[in-house]
Motif scaffolding. Structure first.
Motif, mmCIF file in Angstrom:
data_model
loop_
_atom_site.group_PDB
_atom_site.id
_atom_site.type_symbol
_atom_site.label_atom_id
_atom_site.label_comp_id
_atom_site.label_asym_id
_atom_site.label_seq_id
_atom_site.Cartn_x
_atom_site.Cartn_y
_atom_site.Cartn_z
ATOM 1 N N GLN A 58 28.021 41.602 35.080
ATOM 2 C CA GLN A 58 28.998 42.426 35.806
ATOM 3 C C GLN A 58 29.156 41.902 37.231
ATOM 4 O OE1 GLN A 58 31.009 44.471 34.687
ATOM 5 N NE2 GLN A 58 30.187 46.033 33.314
ATOM 6 N N GLN A 59 28.041 41.526 37.804
ATOM 7 C CA GLN A 59 28.065 41.032 39.182
ATOM 8 C C GLN A 59 28.844 39.709 39.275
ATOM 9 O OE1 GLN A 59 24.091 40.811 40.702
ATOM 10 N NE2 GLN A 59 24.764 39.635 42.490
ATOM 11 N N LEU A 60 28.601 38.817 38.324
ATOM 12 C CA LEU A 60 29.336 37.550 38.317
ATOM 13 C C LEU A 60 30.825 37.796 38.056
ATOM 14 C CD1 LEU A 60 26.999 35.033 36.422
ATOM 15 C CD2 LEU A 60 26.825 35.921 38.743
ATOM 16 N N ALA A 61 31.118 38.757 37.194
ATOM 17 C CA ALA A 61 32.523 39.061 36.874
ATOM 18 C C ALA A 61 33.230 39.618 38.104
ATOM 19 C CB ALA A 61 32.597 40.057 35.720
ATOM 20 N N GLU A 62 32.542 40.504 38.818
ATOM 21 C CA GLU A 62 33.146 41.080 40.025
ATOM 22 C C GLU A 62 33.497 39.988 41.025
ATOM 23 O OE1 GLU A 62 30.768 44.219 41.805
ATOM 24 O OE2 GLU A 62 30.886 45.233 39.848
ATOM 25 N N ALA A 63 32.579 39.036 41.175
ATOM 26 C CA ALA A 63 32.813 37.930 42.110
ATOM 27 C C ALA A 63 34.016 37.098 41.650
ATOM 28 C CB ALA A 63 31.560 37.056 42.200
ATOM 29 N N ALA A 64 34.066 36.774 40.367
ATOM 30 C CA ALA A 64 35.158 35.937 39.854
ATOM 31 C C ALA A 64 36.495 36.674 39.933
ATOM 32 C CB ALA A 64 34.863 35.533 38.417
ATOM 33 N N LEU A 65 36.458 37.998 39.761
ATOM 34 C CA LEU A 65 37.710 38.772 39.792
ATOM 35 C C LEU A 65 38.296 38.900 41.198
ATOM 36 C CD1 LEU A 65 36.849 41.536 37.170
ATOM 37 C CD2 LEU A 65 38.876 40.058 37.092
ATOM 38 N N GLN A 66 37.458 38.593 42.223
ATOM 39 C CA GLN A 66 37.966 38.630 43.612
ATOM 40 C C GLN A 66 38.987 37.534 43.853
ATOM 41 O OE1 GLN A 66 36.899 40.895 45.977
ATOM 42 N NE2 GLN A 66 35.699 41.805 44.302
ATOM 43 N N VAL A 67 38.852 36.447 43.067
ATOM 44 C CA VAL A 67 39.737 35.289 43.266
ATOM 45 C C VAL A 67 41.078 35.586 42.605
ATOM 46 C CG1 VAL A 67 40.030 32.827 42.831
ATOM 47 C CG2 VAL A 67 37.730 33.784 43.121
ATOM 48 N N THR A 68 42.173 35.426 43.361
ATOM 49 C CA THR A 68 43.484 35.696 42.774
ATOM 50 C C THR A 68 44.371 34.450 42.862
ATOM 51 O OG1 THR A 68 44.460 36.374 44.861
ATOM 52 C CG2 THR A 68 43.385 38.104 43.539
ATOM 53 N N ALA A 69 45.395 34.411 42.010
ATOM 54 C CA ALA A 69 46.351 33.297 42.034
ATOM 55 C C ALA A 69 47.040 33.219 43.392
ATOM 56 C CB ALA A 69 47.370 33.478 40.917
ATOM 57 N N GLN A 70 47.264 34.400 44.003
ATOM 58 C CA GLN A 70 47.927 34.420 45.318
ATOM 59 C C GLN A 70 47.105 33.644 46.348
ATOM 60 O OE1 GLN A 70 47.769 36.981 43.290
ATOM 61 N NE2 GLN A 70 49.963 37.363 42.960
ATOM 62 N N GLN A 71 45.786 33.854 46.301
ATOM 63 C CA GLN A 71 44.909 33.137 47.263
ATOM 64 C C GLN A 71 45.061 31.632 47.074
ATOM 65 O OE1 GLN A 71 41.124 34.673 46.174
ATOM 66 N NE2 GLN A 71 41.234 36.448 47.515
ATOM 67 N N VAL A 72 45.105 31.201 45.819
ATOM 68 C CA VAL A 72 45.208 29.768 45.532
ATOM 69 C C VAL A 72 46.567 29.242 46.002
ATOM 70 C CG1 VAL A 72 45.277 28.076 43.660
ATOM 71 C CG2 VAL A 72 43.573 29.891 43.635
#
Ligand SMILES: Nc1ncnc2c1ncn2[C@@H]1O[C@H](COP(=O)(O)OP(=O)(O)OP(=O)(O)O)[C@@H](O)[C@H]1O
Length: 419
Positions: free
Chosen positions: A374-388
């Motif tokens: 869950q912790q790793l998923a939360e971290a990965a979900l912070q990244v968005t296409a908009q940021q990229v």
């Protein structure tokens, strides 16, 4: 509840079935079914009731929309559930109607002033916590095997037992080939209702005991008698383990998707070659076509099938979560489409928690893999296409950059975990 007709005949209306049964057990009920004695379809229409379906003697009350069925008898005229000639006419008595019902506890009628009419001893059986068939006509409808198992699961916490003479009929029906004539829809409706009870494992346990599981879900029945390594599974038998897992899943979630996936996650163990036993190397892959096959045959809803396939394929990987490389974690997140369906991870983790706890002596065990992923998923979900995209990346490179950024996020979260 008696209504005087123009013809001078009196029409009697009684509450029957689940509402009477659950009221006597002290449970709330939402659905009321009524039986109407002494009326013809034409009279019902005259009284303003609306007929449900052309050929079936069931009518809706003009205001409450509750179901009123004409008292009926039926004669078996073919195989399976559909092979019935129904006779519904003013001369059918209440007793004749009650006699065609499945269990005595479902064959109690109640008048408007509260008097119970109980020709088959349903009240006594409710008190004795006994599921007992009404008559030998029970075997005419194979669905009743599933209904008995469902009521057994629903009232397991009250200590209900199946009467030995009824169990004998369940066994007889299960071996008769009649169960295979049931439509997939009817089997799934009963199974889904059973999965929603507090103790769904009791449904499958009874079906296994009477031979119905072999007839309806042979992929699941195949798990009984299959050994597992004693080191991991003190209970050894895969069928027993499966029911323990389902029982744990029912404690963790009310969703039938989670419960169904937990039930079928080990189907691959049923076809492990005997020279590999008691190990089941690769069962997470061999189970997939079996789940597909079972879901297609029983027309299991997609939401259940999808989660079941994911849990089957990835439960072994999730159990090893802390040993996985960040790239494997990312592949897993991509495979379950975490980005569009983030709630899925939680459902998978609940199934895996149930898998861990569904073993003798592990019922209270902590499943550290869940919080970790869950912790790793939360971290990965912070990244968005908009940021990229804000970094000036465009076109097909966005996908690759997004993957890389998610990988970095997972790596950072993993390092944080060890700090
Ligand atoms: N296949 C069947 N064979 C015999 N009797 C049946 C069958 N299906 C329904 N019945 C009778 O009709 C009644 C109403 O059926 P229903 O399926 O609504 O179940 P219920 O007893 O009301 O339970 P629930 O609370 O789950 O709806 C039953 O209580 C039973 O008397």
């Amino acid at each position: 509840m008696a209504k005087k007709q123009q013809s001078g005949k009196r029409v009697q209306i009684y509450l029957v079935g689940g509402a009477v049964r659950d009221e006597l057990l002290g449970y709330p009920f939402t659905e009321r079914d009524y039986v109407v004695v002494g009326a013809s379809p034409a009279q019902m229409l005259e009284l303003g009731y609306q007929q449900v379906g052309k050929d079936f003697p069931v009518f809706l009350h003009p205001k409450t929309k509750e179901e009123y069925a004409l008292a009926r008898t039926e004669r078996k005229a073919g195989s399976g559930y559909t092979g019935f000639n129904v006779y519904a006419a003013p001369d059918v008595t209440l007793e004749q109607d009650l006699a065609r019902r499945d269990l005595t506890i479902n064959a109690i009628a109640k008048t408007a002033d509260g008097a119970l009419i109980d020709p088959f001893g349903g009240v006594k059986d409710l008190q004795a916590r006994l599921l007992r068939h009404v008559s030998s006509a029970f075997v005419e409808d194979p669905l009743r095997v599933l209904r008995v198992a469902r009521f057994y699961a629903r009232y397991a916490h009250l200590g209900f037992q199946v009467a030995p003479e009824t169990l004998a009929l369940l066994q007889q029906l299960s071996g008769s080939g009649e169960l295979q004539t049931l439509s997939a829809e009817r089997v799934w409706i009963e199974t889904a209702k059973a999965l929603s009870t507090g103790t769904p494992a009791a449904y499958f346990k009874l079906l296994q005991q009477c031979g119905a599981l072999q007839a309806l879900m042979p992929e699941l029945a195949a798990l009984w008698g299959v050994p597992q390594p004693e080191k991991w599974h003190p209970e050894i038998d895969t069928g027993v383990h499966t029911l323990l897992v389902l029982a744990q899943a029912a404690k963790l979630s009310e969703k039938i998707e989670v419960r169904f996936a937990s039930l079928v996650h080990d189907l691959g163990k049923g076809i492990t070659p005997t020279d590999l036993l008691p190990s089941h190397h690769g069962h997470e892959h061999t189970g997939l076509p079996l789940i597909q096959q079972l879901c297609e045959r029983l027309r299991v809803p997609n939401s259940c099938r999808e989660l079941a396939l994911l849990v089957c394929e990835y439960h072994q990987l999730v159990h090893r979560a802390q040993e996985l490389k960040a790239s494997t974690v990312l592949k897993f997140f991509n495979a379950i489409d975490l980005w569009r369906k983030p709630e899925r991870l939680n459902d998978i983790l609940l199934c895996c928690t149930a898998d861990l706890r569904g073993r003798t002596g592990f019922e209270q065990a902590e499943y550290a893999q869940a919080a970790y992923l869950q912790q790793l998923a939360e971290a990965a979900l912070q990244v968005t296409a908009q940021q990229v995209m804000a970094l000036g990346i465009t076109g097909p490179a966005i996908k690759e950059a997004l993957n890389q950024a998610r990988l970095n996020a997972i790596n950072t979260a993993r390092r944080d975990e060890w700090r």
